[in-house]
Design a protein around this motif. Structure first.
Motif, PDB file in Angstrom:
ATOM      1  N   THR A  77      -3.258   6.584 -49.583  1.00 17.53           N
ATOM      2  CA  THR A  77      -4.056   6.394 -50.794  1.00 17.53           C
ATOM      3  C   THR A  77      -5.174   7.424 -50.886  1.00 17.53           C
ATOM      4  OG1 THR A  77      -3.600   4.022 -50.720  1.00 17.53           O
ATOM      5  CG2 THR A  77      -5.429   4.730 -52.104  1.00 17.53           C
ATOM      6  N   LEU A  78      -5.816   7.711 -49.745  1.00 20.71           N
ATOM      7  CA  LEU A  78      -6.876   8.722 -49.726  1.00 20.71           C
ATOM      8  C   LEU A  78      -6.338  10.092 -50.109  1.00 20.71           C
ATOM      9  CD1 LEU A  78      -9.755   9.662 -49.036  1.00 20.71           C
ATOM     10  CD2 LEU A  78      -9.004   9.898 -46.659  1.00 20.71           C
ATOM     11  N   MET A  79      -5.186  10.470 -49.555  1.00 16.99           N
ATOM     12  CA  MET A  79      -4.605  11.767 -49.875  1.00 16.99           C
ATOM     13  C   MET A  79      -4.177  11.839 -51.334  1.00 16.99           C
ATOM     14  SD  MET A  79      -4.889  13.550 -47.167  1.00 16.99           S
ATOM     15  CE  MET A  79      -3.851  14.935 -47.608  1.00 16.99           C
ATOM     16  N   ALA A  80      -3.591  10.752 -51.849  1.00 16.05           N
ATOM     17  CA  ALA A  80      -3.187  10.739 -53.256  1.00 16.05           C
ATOM     18  C   ALA A  80      -4.394  10.862 -54.171  1.00 16.05           C
ATOM     19  CB  ALA A  80      -2.414   9.454 -53.562  1.00 16.05           C
ATOM     20  N   THR A  81      -5.465  10.152 -53.837  1.00 10.71           N
ATOM     21  CA  THR A  81      -6.684  10.226 -54.650  1.00 10.71           C
ATOM     22  C   THR A  81      -7.282  11.623 -54.621  1.00 10.71           C
ATOM     23  OG1 THR A  81      -7.142   7.903 -54.141  1.00 10.71           O
ATOM     24  CG2 THR A  81      -8.956   9.209 -55.020  1.00 10.71           C
ATOM     25  N   LEU A 127       1.733  21.919 -57.132  1.00 11.51           N
ATOM     26  CA  LEU A 127       1.767  21.450 -55.738  1.00 11.51           C
ATOM     27  C   LEU A 127       0.963  20.169 -55.561  1.00 11.51           C
ATOM     28  CD1 LEU A 127       1.409  24.823 -53.799  1.00 11.51           C
ATOM     29  CD2 LEU A 127       3.443  23.401 -53.989  1.00 11.51           C
ATOM     30  N   LEU A 128      -0.217  20.103 -56.152  1.00 14.90           N
ATOM     31  CA  LEU A 128      -1.039  18.906 -56.020  1.00 14.90           C
ATOM     32  C   LEU A 128      -0.414  17.710 -56.729  1.00 14.90           C
ATOM     33  CD1 LEU A 128      -4.593  20.458 -56.494  1.00 14.90           C
ATOM     34  CD2 LEU A 128      -3.636  19.526 -54.387  1.00 14.90           C
ATOM     35  N   SER A 129       0.248  17.961 -57.849  1.00 19.64           N
ATOM     36  CA  SER A 129       0.907  16.864 -58.564  1.00 19.64           C
ATOM     37  C   SER A 129       2.062  16.291 -57.755  1.00 19.64           C
ATOM     38  CB  SER A 129       1.405  17.355 -59.931  1.00 19.64           C
ATOM     39  OG  SER A 129       0.327  17.784 -60.737  1.00 19.64           O
ATOM     40  N   GLY A 178       4.137  14.949 -48.594  1.00 18.78           N
ATOM     41  CA  GLY A 178       2.925  14.995 -49.396  1.00 18.78           C
ATOM     42  C   GLY A 178       1.792  15.718 -48.697  1.00 18.78           C
ATOM     43  N   ASN A 179       1.643  15.486 -47.391  1.00 13.13           N
ATOM     44  CA  ASN A 179       0.600  16.173 -46.627  1.00 13.13           C
ATOM     45  C   ASN A 179       0.843  17.677 -46.575  1.00 13.13           C
ATOM     46  OD1 ASN A 179      -1.012  13.964 -45.988  1.00 13.13           O
ATOM     47  ND2 ASN A 179       0.183  13.462 -44.160  1.00 13.13           N
ATOM     48  N   ARG A 180       2.088  18.079 -46.357  1.00 12.30           N
ATOM     49  CA  ARG A 180       2.369  19.512 -46.246  1.00 12.30           C
ATOM     50  C   ARG A 180       2.214  20.208 -47.599  1.00 12.30           C
ATOM     51  NH1 ARG A 180       3.680  20.607 -40.842  1.00 12.30           N
ATOM     52  NH2 ARG A 180       2.785  18.762 -39.854  1.00 12.30           N
ATOM     53  N   LEU A 181       2.557  19.534 -48.689  1.00 12.98           N
ATOM     54  CA  LEU A 181       2.310  20.116 -50.010  1.00 12.98           C
ATOM     55  C   LEU A 181       0.816  20.255 -50.266  1.00 12.98           C
ATOM     56  CD1 LEU A 181       4.951  18.249 -52.206  1.00 12.98           C
ATOM     57  CD2 LEU A 181       4.971  20.663 -51.561  1.00 12.98           C
ATOM     58  N   PHE A 182       0.055  19.269 -49.823  1.00  8.55           N
ATOM     59  CA  PHE A 182      -1.395  19.322 -49.989  1.00  8.55           C
ATOM     60  C   PHE A 182      -1.984  20.477 -49.183  1.00  8.55           C
ATOM     61  CE2 PHE A 182      -5.755  18.078 -49.006  1.00  8.55           C
ATOM     62  CZ  PHE A 182      -6.224  17.695 -50.254  1.00  8.55           C
ATOM     63  N   THR A 184      -0.441  23.204 -48.314  1.00 13.47           N
ATOM     64  CA  THR A 184      -0.037  24.449 -48.963  1.00 13.47           C
ATOM     65  C   THR A 184      -0.894  24.730 -50.184  1.00 13.47           C
ATOM     66  OG1 THR A 184       2.241  24.064 -48.216  1.00 13.47           O
ATOM     67  CG2 THR A 184       1.916  25.701 -49.941  1.00 13.47           C
ATOM     68  N   ALA A 185      -1.244  23.680 -50.926  1.00 12.50           N
ATOM     69  CA  ALA A 185      -2.109  23.862 -52.095  1.00 12.50           C
ATOM     70  C   ALA A 185      -3.497  24.342 -51.675  1.00 12.50           C
ATOM     71  CB  ALA A 185      -2.209  22.557 -52.882  1.00 12.50           C
ATOM     72  N   LEU A 186      -4.023  23.778 -50.587  1.00 11.41           N
ATOM     73  CA  LEU A 186      -5.318  24.236 -50.094  1.00 11.41           C
ATOM     74  C   LEU A 186      -5.257  25.702 -49.667  1.00 11.41           C
ATOM     75  CD1 LEU A 186      -6.561  21.213 -47.950  1.00 11.41           C
ATOM     76  CD2 LEU A 186      -7.214  21.828 -50.280  1.00 11.41           C
ATOM     77  N   HIS A 187      -4.142  26.071 -49.066  1.00 10.81           N
ATOM     78  CA  HIS A 187      -3.959  27.472 -48.662  1.00 10.81           C
ATOM     79  C   HIS A 187      -3.899  28.387 -49.885  1.00 10.81           C
ATOM     80  CE1 HIS A 187      -1.297  30.904 -47.904  1.00 10.81           C
ATOM     81  NE2 HIS A 187      -0.378  30.281 -48.591  1.00 10.81           N
ATOM     82  N   LEU A 188      -3.220  27.947 -50.945  1.00 10.78           N
ATOM     83  CA  LEU A 188      -3.103  28.779 -52.139  1.00 10.78           C
ATOM     84  C   LEU A 188      -4.371  28.794 -52.980  1.00 10.78           C
ATOM     85  CD1 LEU A 188       0.535  28.106 -53.408  1.00 10.78           C
ATOM     86  CD2 LEU A 188      -0.388  30.195 -52.393  1.00 10.78           C
ATOM     87  N   GLN A 189      -5.287  27.853 -52.746  1.00  9.87           N
ATOM     88  CA  GLN A 189      -6.550  27.897 -53.474  1.00  9.87           C
ATOM     89  C   GLN A 189      -7.332  29.171 -53.188  1.00  9.87           C
ATOM     90  OE1 GLN A 189      -8.754  24.312 -52.687  1.00  9.87           O
ATOM     91  NE2 GLN A 189      -7.910  23.257 -54.472  1.00  9.87           N
TER      92      GLN A 189
END
Length: 230
Positions: A77-81, A127-129, A178-182, A184-189
């Motif tokens: 839930t924390l990661m989704a939020t 990626l975040l979606s 979901g964690n690995r996509l998150f 990757t999104a942080l890396h692409l930021q």
């Protein structure tokens, strides 16, 4: 001479993504062939015994089972939020005027035209979606296990330990994806500030994930009997 504006983005960003994808492909192969060398294989083996152990003595271990699943639900839930909040923040940035972003764009390397800026933010939003989607689906399966694990066991019951283990495996896989996509999104930021930073961060991320995903083998274990869906 448009190539001079885009060559750094075309070279560094895709190559960084290829490094991350190659690492996860190798991680998946090691988990399938040598499961006890990775934390995913060992965790899957533990879950296979955890569910029957909880069901066998559910009258005494019901609180332990529910609290354990609740902790995982809280993490998902924390990661989704977090993912949906970052998506909303990026959406606000995209909808803002270009004049606000122009001072930042003029200070970075690589291309920073309107098309590239839109590509950066749309990639992050995608990626975040998907990370949000995976985590919400994981919470759905965990809630299902949370309810069914406390149901009375009967000879004719369709809620078997194998069925609950299968649901828990689905929830775990969705949580991992979901964690690995998150991540990757942080890396692409970092791509917002230029293409060199995401390339360097991909190397650092693979090094960190390798130390987290793999474990040293202690003793000998029969891995031929273990088949996992991860």
């Amino acid at each position: 001479m448009e190539w001079r504006k885009y060559y750094m983005d075309v070279m560094f960003v895709p190559f960084g993504l290829i490094i991350i994808l190659a690492y996860h492909a190798w991680l998946w192969h090691k988990t399938r062939t040598q499961p006890f060398t990775t934390i995913f294989g060992r965790d899957a083996d533990a879950r296979r015994f955890w569910v029957p152990a909880m069901i066998k003595d559910i009258d005494k271990k019901n609180i332990v089972a529910v609290q354990s699943l609740r902790n995982v639900i809280m993490g998902s839930t924390l990661m989704a939020t977090t993912a949906i909040l970052l998506s909303a923040g990026l959406g606000a940035i995209v909808s803002s005027t270009y004049s606000v972003k122009k001072p930042i764009n003029d200070a970075v390397f690589g291309a920073h035209g309107e098309f590239v800026v839109a590509l950066k933010y749309s990639t992050l939003l995608t990626l975040l979606s998907f990370s949000f989607l995976c985590h919400t689906l994981s919470v759905r399966f965990l809630n299902q296990v949370n309810i069914l694990i406390c149901t009375p066991q009967d000879v004719k019951s369709m809620v078997t330990p194998e069925y609950l283990t299968h649901l828990l495996e689905k929830a775990t896989v969705l949580n991992i994806v979901g964690n690995r996509l998150f991540f990757t999104a942080l890396h692409l930021q970092l791509w917002i500030f230029g293409p060199v930073l995401p390339f360097l961060s991909s190397i650092v991320m693979v090094f960190i994930l390798y130390n987290l995903d793999f474990v040293a083998e202690n003793g000998t274990t029969n891995e031929e009997d273990c088949v996992y869906d991860i």
